[in-house]
Design a protein around this motif. Structure first.
Motif, PDB file in Angstrom:
ATOM      1  N   GLY A 513       0.814  -1.215   0.000  1.00 54.23           N
ATOM      2  CA  GLY A 513       0.000   0.000   0.000  1.00 54.23           C
ATOM      3  C   GLY A 513       0.844   1.260   0.000  1.00 54.23           C
ATOM      4  O   GLY A 513       0.331   2.370  -0.171  1.00 54.23           O
ATOM      5  N   PHE A 514       2.145   1.107   0.184  1.00 51.12           N
ATOM      6  CA  PHE A 514       3.065   2.247   0.206  1.00 51.12           C
ATOM      7  C   PHE A 514       3.114   2.895  -1.167  1.00 51.12           C
ATOM      8  O   PHE A 514       3.105   2.225  -2.195  1.00 51.12           O
ATOM      9  CB  PHE A 514       4.459   1.753   0.613  1.00 51.12           C
ATOM     10  CG  PHE A 514       5.445   2.862   0.851  1.00 51.12           C
ATOM     11  CD1 PHE A 514       5.461   3.532   2.067  1.00 51.12           C
ATOM     12  CD2 PHE A 514       6.353   3.226  -0.127  1.00 51.12           C
ATOM     13  CE1 PHE A 514       6.385   4.543   2.294  1.00 51.12           C
ATOM     14  CE2 PHE A 514       7.275   4.223   0.096  1.00 51.12           C
ATOM     15  CZ  PHE A 514       7.294   4.895   1.304  1.00 51.12           C
ATOM     16  N   LYS A 515       3.173   4.247  -1.191  1.00 52.17           N
ATOM     17  CA  LYS A 515       3.160   4.993  -2.437  1.00 52.17           C
ATOM     18  C   LYS A 515       4.447   5.813  -2.540  1.00 52.17           C
ATOM     19  O   LYS A 515       4.896   6.399  -1.558  1.00 52.17           O
ATOM     20  CB  LYS A 515       1.946   5.913  -2.516  1.00 52.17           C
ATOM     21  CG  LYS A 515       0.610   5.180  -2.441  1.00 52.17           C
ATOM     22  CD  LYS A 515      -0.563   6.157  -2.472  1.00 52.17           C
ATOM     23  CE  LYS A 515      -1.904   5.438  -2.272  1.00 52.17           C
ATOM     24  NZ  LYS A 515      -2.185   4.514  -3.387  1.00 52.17           N
ATOM     25  N   LEU A 516       5.001   5.875  -3.747  1.00 49.59           N
ATOM     26  CA  LEU A 516       6.270   6.557  -3.968  1.00 49.59           C
ATOM     27  C   LEU A 516       6.147   7.526  -5.139  1.00 49.59           C
ATOM     28  O   LEU A 516       5.584   7.176  -6.189  1.00 49.59           O
ATOM     29  CB  LEU A 516       7.368   5.528  -4.269  1.00 49.59           C
ATOM     30  CG  LEU A 516       8.741   6.069  -4.691  1.00 49.59           C
ATOM     31  CD1 LEU A 516       9.384   6.837  -3.549  1.00 49.59           C
ATOM     32  CD2 LEU A 516       9.649   4.927  -5.156  1.00 49.59           C
ATOM     33  N   ALA A 517       6.654   8.749  -4.963  1.00 43.09           N
ATOM     34  CA  ALA A 517       6.742   9.735  -6.039  1.00 43.09           C
ATOM     35  C   ALA A 517       8.214  10.066  -6.258  1.00 43.09           C
ATOM     36  O   ALA A 517       8.957  10.283  -5.296  1.00 43.09           O
ATOM     37  CB  ALA A 517       5.960  11.006  -5.691  1.00 43.09           C
ATOM     38  N   MET A 518       8.628  10.110  -7.531  1.00 41.54           N
ATOM     39  CA  MET A 518      10.035  10.356  -7.843  1.00 41.54           C
ATOM     40  C   MET A 518      10.138  11.471  -8.885  1.00 41.54           C
ATOM     41  O   MET A 518       9.527  11.406  -9.951  1.00 41.54           O
ATOM     42  CB  MET A 518      10.697   9.082  -8.360  1.00 41.54           C
ATOM     43  CG  MET A 518      10.772   7.962  -7.330  1.00 41.54           C
ATOM     44  SD  MET A 518      11.648   6.485  -7.931  1.00 41.54           S
ATOM     45  CE  MET A 518      10.457   5.895  -9.133  1.00 41.54           C
ATOM     46  N   ILE A 705      17.120   3.517  -7.475  1.00 44.03           N
ATOM     47  CA  ILE A 705      16.565   3.782  -6.157  1.00 44.03           C
ATOM     48  C   ILE A 705      15.254   3.045  -5.924  1.00 44.03           C
ATOM     49  O   ILE A 705      14.984   2.580  -4.812  1.00 44.03           O
ATOM     50  CB  ILE A 705      16.376   5.300  -5.969  1.00 44.03           C
ATOM     51  CG1 ILE A 705      17.730   6.008  -6.056  1.00 44.03           C
ATOM     52  CG2 ILE A 705      15.697   5.596  -4.645  1.00 44.03           C
ATOM     53  CD1 ILE A 705      18.768   5.492  -5.092  1.00 44.03           C
ATOM     54  N   ALA A 706      14.413   2.936  -6.939  1.00 42.00           N
ATOM     55  CA  ALA A 706      13.093   2.321  -6.754  1.00 42.00           C
ATOM     56  C   ALA A 706      13.179   0.917  -6.159  1.00 42.00           C
ATOM     57  O   ALA A 706      12.396   0.577  -5.251  1.00 42.00           O
ATOM     58  CB  ALA A 706      12.329   2.307  -8.077  1.00 42.00           C
ATOM     59  N   PRO A 707      14.085   0.054  -6.597  1.00 39.27           N
ATOM     60  CA  PRO A 707      14.159  -1.286  -5.971  1.00 39.27           C
ATOM     61  C   PRO A 707      14.524  -1.244  -4.489  1.00 39.27           C
ATOM     62  O   PRO A 707      14.069  -2.102  -3.722  1.00 39.27           O
ATOM     63  CB  PRO A 707      15.259  -1.980  -6.786  1.00 39.27           C
ATOM     64  CG  PRO A 707      15.288  -1.270  -8.092  1.00 39.27           C
ATOM     65  CD  PRO A 707      14.965   0.155  -7.781  1.00 39.27           C
ATOM     66  N   ILE A 708      15.328  -0.282  -4.083  1.00 40.21           N
ATOM     67  CA  ILE A 708      15.675  -0.169  -2.668  1.00 40.21           C
ATOM     68  C   ILE A 708      14.429   0.207  -1.860  1.00 40.21           C
ATOM     69  O   ILE A 708      14.193  -0.327  -0.767  1.00 40.21           O
ATOM     70  CB  ILE A 708      16.777   0.886  -2.475  1.00 40.21           C
ATOM     71  CG1 ILE A 708      18.042   0.476  -3.225  1.00 40.21           C
ATOM     72  CG2 ILE A 708      17.080   1.087  -0.993  1.00 40.21           C
ATOM     73  CD1 ILE A 708      19.150   1.516  -3.190  1.00 40.21           C
ATOM     74  N   GLU A 710      11.340  -0.425  -2.780  1.00 38.08           N
ATOM     75  CA  GLU A 710      10.475  -1.612  -2.823  1.00 38.08           C
ATOM     76  C   GLU A 710      10.916  -2.628  -1.777  1.00 38.08           C
ATOM     77  O   GLU A 710      10.088  -3.207  -1.062  1.00 38.08           O
ATOM     78  CB  GLU A 710      10.544  -2.228  -4.223  1.00 38.08           C
ATOM     79  CG  GLU A 710       9.654  -3.446  -4.412  1.00 38.08           C
ATOM     80  CD  GLU A 710       8.195  -3.058  -4.609  1.00 38.08           C
ATOM     81  OE1 GLU A 710       7.325  -3.716  -3.994  1.00 38.08           O
ATOM     82  OE2 GLU A 710       7.933  -2.102  -5.368  1.00 38.08           O
ATOM     83  N   GLU A 711      12.215  -2.823  -1.643  1.00 34.95           N
ATOM     84  CA  GLU A 711      12.751  -3.768  -0.668  1.00 34.95           C
ATOM     85  C   GLU A 711      12.453  -3.328   0.765  1.00 34.95           C
ATOM     86  O   GLU A 711      12.173  -4.158   1.635  1.00 34.95           O
ATOM     87  CB  GLU A 711      14.265  -3.873  -0.883  1.00 34.95           C
ATOM     88  CG  GLU A 711      14.999  -4.735   0.126  1.00 34.95           C
ATOM     89  CD  GLU A 711      16.507  -4.654  -0.071  1.00 34.95           C
ATOM     90  OE1 GLU A 711      17.244  -4.829   0.907  1.00 34.95           O
ATOM     91  OE2 GLU A 711      16.941  -4.396  -1.222  1.00 34.95           O
TER      92      GLU A 711
END
Length: 903
Positions: A513-518, A705-708, A710-711
């Motif tokens: 459910g976590f959301k990320l903006a880059m 950065i996105a995979p970090i 996600e992890e």
């Protein structure tokens, strides 16, 4: 809802005095005092992307281009501060700083102009200099306006008797505000005891009698003498075209004639030298308060001296938290709640301060003895290589991160130039890189002598052991051949409009459910910023858990299962990262700033902090002591008491509700009763990423950065499923409260109301712009013009309006500080101005000016990466994007006076 607390606040002795308002008198420079203007602009030096030029009239010019910054900062420094004041003139440099904001014949209302341009301006006065600056959206028109304004008020400011009569009350109000801070007033007294003759022992804000009685003619002469191009430095930092900037400088400052430095216009060098101290001195201050302090002052070399790098490192070794020797000797043993050290880096022989804050009920004598024993212990227990390297890493990190921010760096140039040359920043940085353990220990042996200390009693001795303070070096020769290192990356010219921000931003949702903006872009020095918010719990599950939640968040950075608090700090220093993490019963937030190359490691370190905190028992007890000390210092602070009471009255909740506001006394009791197990249990029950959001803005590779992320956050869920705790509107009855705080010679006025609306309400844009005209802007609003600028009743008066994206609960609030005898006049003026808005509304021209100023201000805020990251992160949670900001901008521009007045 109105609340008044009677307090005493104001400028601290060794702290830069902030902007006020200013005066009027000199319309033109006459041939009798000036030579013919000259416009030649010659290059002088260039170091790491910064170039110095010099006009024939003596003005020093620094250009610091940074195309990655959508804003431009203009900073003018005059080399005059409290060090230059004569008998009867104390506080004159600061008073003049206020008066120069009152206008010129060409700029009769400077504060209106600053507001209309959306500028972030200020002025500050310090021991060696005074400066004025404004940061604004980067346009050729704005730069031309700012340079013309600063060149004009350099010699044509109204320094008038009428403005002085009004403004000295404001300055006195600022002075009284400082009297309310025990630490600041003790610092003032200790410094005045440490310096017998030199003006570094005088408070920048000056003696009250001097401020109140200074003749206008003397102030005008002070202005004419020091506010001249040959005694000033101009810095332009941020986005601008260098060739165009040079043309504008020649057209504006180049036309200001150089003064004839003869007679009263001659600026004498400071020739008062503080004599070598020949024994310990002491000062005792007795006042009403809820906190105890002990302070040491030692004389150290001038900031430009080659030994100052070792002094800087020595101060860190003694005063840092948690690695410092004072911290380990006093905070970890609960003898003190807070300790620290700071060395003023000044043009002439400077002071080093060491201090400890002691909770009421603890032994101040024991704390004083421990400070002395710890400092003296350095003489017999030498500093170690580990301590020196840790200090160097932290100090150099701060220097490197400062250099990535052209706006902040351009302002800090005032300090280095006031020491003799702006290049001293780089020289000092290089000296820090090379400083050795031997040099640091030598500095300790030289300056940390009992005979060089101000805190104890005078003790006769047969063979005095005195510290001889070296004179300032020849800075011209020191800096003349300096070349510096390689210039850092410049970054791209980023257009901070909502449309461009939206086009450059990518978003993704994770399984948890976590959301990320880059938003990746090239920045100066490859800097990057991240903002994280974790949301957790339900209203029922969180009842009675507010204190546990607050402690849980703060404990995260105090150790993990594999690292101590100190090891975390050391790793952040190595990675050149600044991280803050805080929270409460509903949310936890973190902010991160670092460099591109280190971002992956910083994020992995943050993952460790979030996923495996140790909840160390000794750190928990230290945290409790720190909180109790802070809370106890607020028990007689009018501002803290007023805000607390206001929150209790406008948002009443049951005592166990997550949004309940306890009294300060209640919070003390809750803190005393807090347990480590409660904080640990709260963390394990509620922490997770299901409702979390994060935005990263700056120089980085999203694919890396996105995979970090996600992890770290992709499958992290809490035991308790998150359900948002709402904060709905409650109708509140009007009432007025007075809080008496004896021996606090400053009144604090706070008033407001709650509104039944969210930020999507049809009237919200109209109210936002209406509030901007009523109490917003830079000292240019209905309230500021009436209460501060016209009647001189308050140093600070403002208002704010906010509404929530979901809860239909908005709020309007306003506040002002004043002398207690003026509090009734402040409230009366406030009521009259609010009623005048309701009765007469706003005029069309006032609305149009406000639209322009508000729009420019929003551009300025979006140009700040940390602010932008916060907005993007919040928008993720509320399902919004930057189109909403563009729509809000458009709705603001479409407003009519009738719509605003109706709202």
């Amino acid at each position: 809802m109105s609340i008044r607390g009677f307090a005493r606040t104001g400028a601290l002795a060794p702290r830069p005095a902030r902007v006020g308002a200013f005066v009027a008198f000199l319309a033109v420079v006459t041939p009798a005092t000036a030579q013919d203007p000259a416009t030649a602009l010659e290059p002088v030096a260039s170091v790491e992307g910064i170039t110095e030029y010099r006009l024939d009239n003596g003005l020093r010019v620094l250009l610091f281009p940074d195309p990655s910054k959508p804003t431009t900062t203009v900073n003018v420094t005059y080399f005059v501060g409290s060090r230059h004041e004569a008998y009867g003139e104390t506080g004159m440099a600061h008073l003049l700083e206020h008066l120069v904001f009152q206008g010129t014949p060409n700029h009769p209302n400077i504060m209106d102009e600053l507001t209309e341009r959306g500028a972030l301006p200020n002025g500050t006065t310090w021991l060696d200099r005074t400066n004025y600056f404004e940061t604004f959206p980067a346009t050729d028109d704005n730069l031309a306006w700012a340079l013309e304004l600063e060149a004009d008020r350099m010699v044509n400011s109204f320094i008038s008797a009428d403005d002085l009569a009004s403004e000295f009350t404001v300055v006195r109000n600022e002075m009284e505000a400082g009297e309310n801070r025990p630490f600041g007033i003790l610092m003032e007294r200790t410094l005045s005891t440490a310096y017998l003759w030199h003006n570094y022992g005088n408070s920048t804000i000056g003696a009250r009698s001097d401020v109140e009685n200074v003749p206008i003619g003397r102030l005008q002469a002070f202005y004419r003498k020091y506010y001249q191009p040959d005694n000033a430095m101009l810095v332009i930092a941020g986005r601008f075209e260098e060739d165009r900037a040079l043309e504008l400088i020649q057209e504006t400052f180049g036309q200001v004639p150089a003064p004839v430095r003869e007679g009263d216009m001659y600026i004498w060098p400071t020739y008062t030298v503080e004599p070598t101290q020949d024994g310990e001195r002491s000062v005792t201050l007795r006042r009403v308060g809820d906190e105890q302090h002990v302070m040491h002052v030692y004389h150290v070399p001038p900031g430009s001296h080659e030994q100052f790098a070792a002094v800087d490192v020595l101060g860190f070794i003694l005063g840092d938290s948690p690695s410092g020797r004072l911290y380990k000797a006093m905070v970890e043993t609960e003898a003190a709640a807070r300790v620290g050290a700071m060395s003023f880096q000044l043009k002439e022989a400077s002071p080093m301060l060491l201090f400890a804050q002691v909770r009421e009920g603890r032994s101040l004598d024991e704390a004083a003895q421990l400070v002395t024993a710890t400092v003296d212990g350095v003489l017999t227990d030498p500093v170690t290589d580990e301590e020196v390297e840790r200090a160097k890493a932290a100090l150099l990190k701060n220097s490197e991160l400062l250099f990535t921010n052209s706006e902040r760096f351009g302002l800090r140039m005032s300090e280095w130039a006031a020491m003799g040359d702006w290049r001293l920043f780089f020289i000092h940085r290089d000296r820090l890189r090379e400083v050795t353990t031997t040099q640091v220990q030598r500095a300790a042996m030289t300056y940390l002598k009992p005979s060089n200390r101000t805190v104890g009693l005078f003790i006769p001795t047969d063979e005095p052991d005195r510290a001889e303070i070296p004179a300032p070096p020849d800075v011209v020769a020191l800096a003349e051949a300096y070349e510096g290192g390689e210039a850092i990356a410049m970054g791209e010219a980023f257009d901070a409009t909502p449309a461009n921000i939206e086009s450059r931003t990518s978003r993704r949702d994770m399984a948890s459910g976590f959301k990320l903006a880059m938003l990746d872009k090239q920045t100066r020095g490859e800097a990057v910023t991240a903002q994280l918010t974790l949301r957790f719990g339900t209203e029922d599950a969180l009842r009675g858990r507010a204190t546990d939640g607050s402690f849980a968040a703060t404990m995260l950075m105090r150790g993990t299962e594999s690292r101590t608090r100190q090891e975390i700090e050391d790793e952040l220093d190595r990675l050149k990262a600044q991280v803050s993490l805080s929270g409460g019963p509903v949310v936890a937030t973190a902010s991160v700033s670092t460099l591109r190359s280190n971002l992956p490691e910083v994020l992995r370190l943050m993952a460790e902090v979030l996923h495996s905190p140790s909840f160390d028992a000794s750190e928990f007890e230290i945290l409790k002591q720190e909180r109790l000390s802070r809370l106890e210092s607020q028990l007689s602070d009018p501002q803290a008491l007023a805000f607390t009471e206001y929150q209790r009255l406008t948002n009443p909740r049951p005592e166990d509700h997550p949004y309940y506001t306890p009294t300060i006394q209640e919070e003390v009791a809750l803190t005393e009763g807090a347990t480590l197990e409660g904080a640990r249990t709260f963390y394990h029950e509620f922490y997770g990423a299901a409702a979390g959001t994060m935005a990263i803005v700056g120089d980085y590779d999203p694919a890396e950065i996105a995979p970090i992320i996600e992890e770290t956050f992709g499958d992290w869920v809490s035991d308790v499923r998150y359900v948002r705790t709402g904060n709905p509107y409650q109708e509140i009855a009007a009432q007025s409260v007075e809080i008496e705080t004896p021996d606090k010679a400053n009144a604090f006025f706070l008033a407001g109301t709650v509104l039944n609306m969210d930020d999507g309400h049809d009237d919200y844009p109209a109210l936002v712009l209406g509030n901007f005209m009523l109490g917003g802007g830079f000292l240019s609003s209905r309230l500021a013009n009436r209460i501060r600028n016209e009647e001189g009743l308050s140093y600070g008066v403002s208002s704010m309006l906010q509404a929530h994206p979901i809860d239909e609960r908005g709020q309007f609030m306003t506040f002002a500080i004043s002398a207690p005898e003026n509090s009734d006049r402040v409230e009366a003026a406030w009521r009259e101005e609010v009623q005048r808005v309701l009765d007469e509304g706003f005029a069309a021209d006032e609305v149009e000016e406000a639209k322009a100023g508000y729009t420019e201000f929003q551009k300025n805020m979006r140009a700040r990466d940390n602010v932008l990251a916060g907005r993007l992160s919040q928008d993720l949670y509320f399902g919004r994007n930057m189109d909403r900001e563009a729509d809000m901008d458009a709705r603001i521009q479409a407003l009519t006076p009738d719509e605003i007045n109706a709202a």
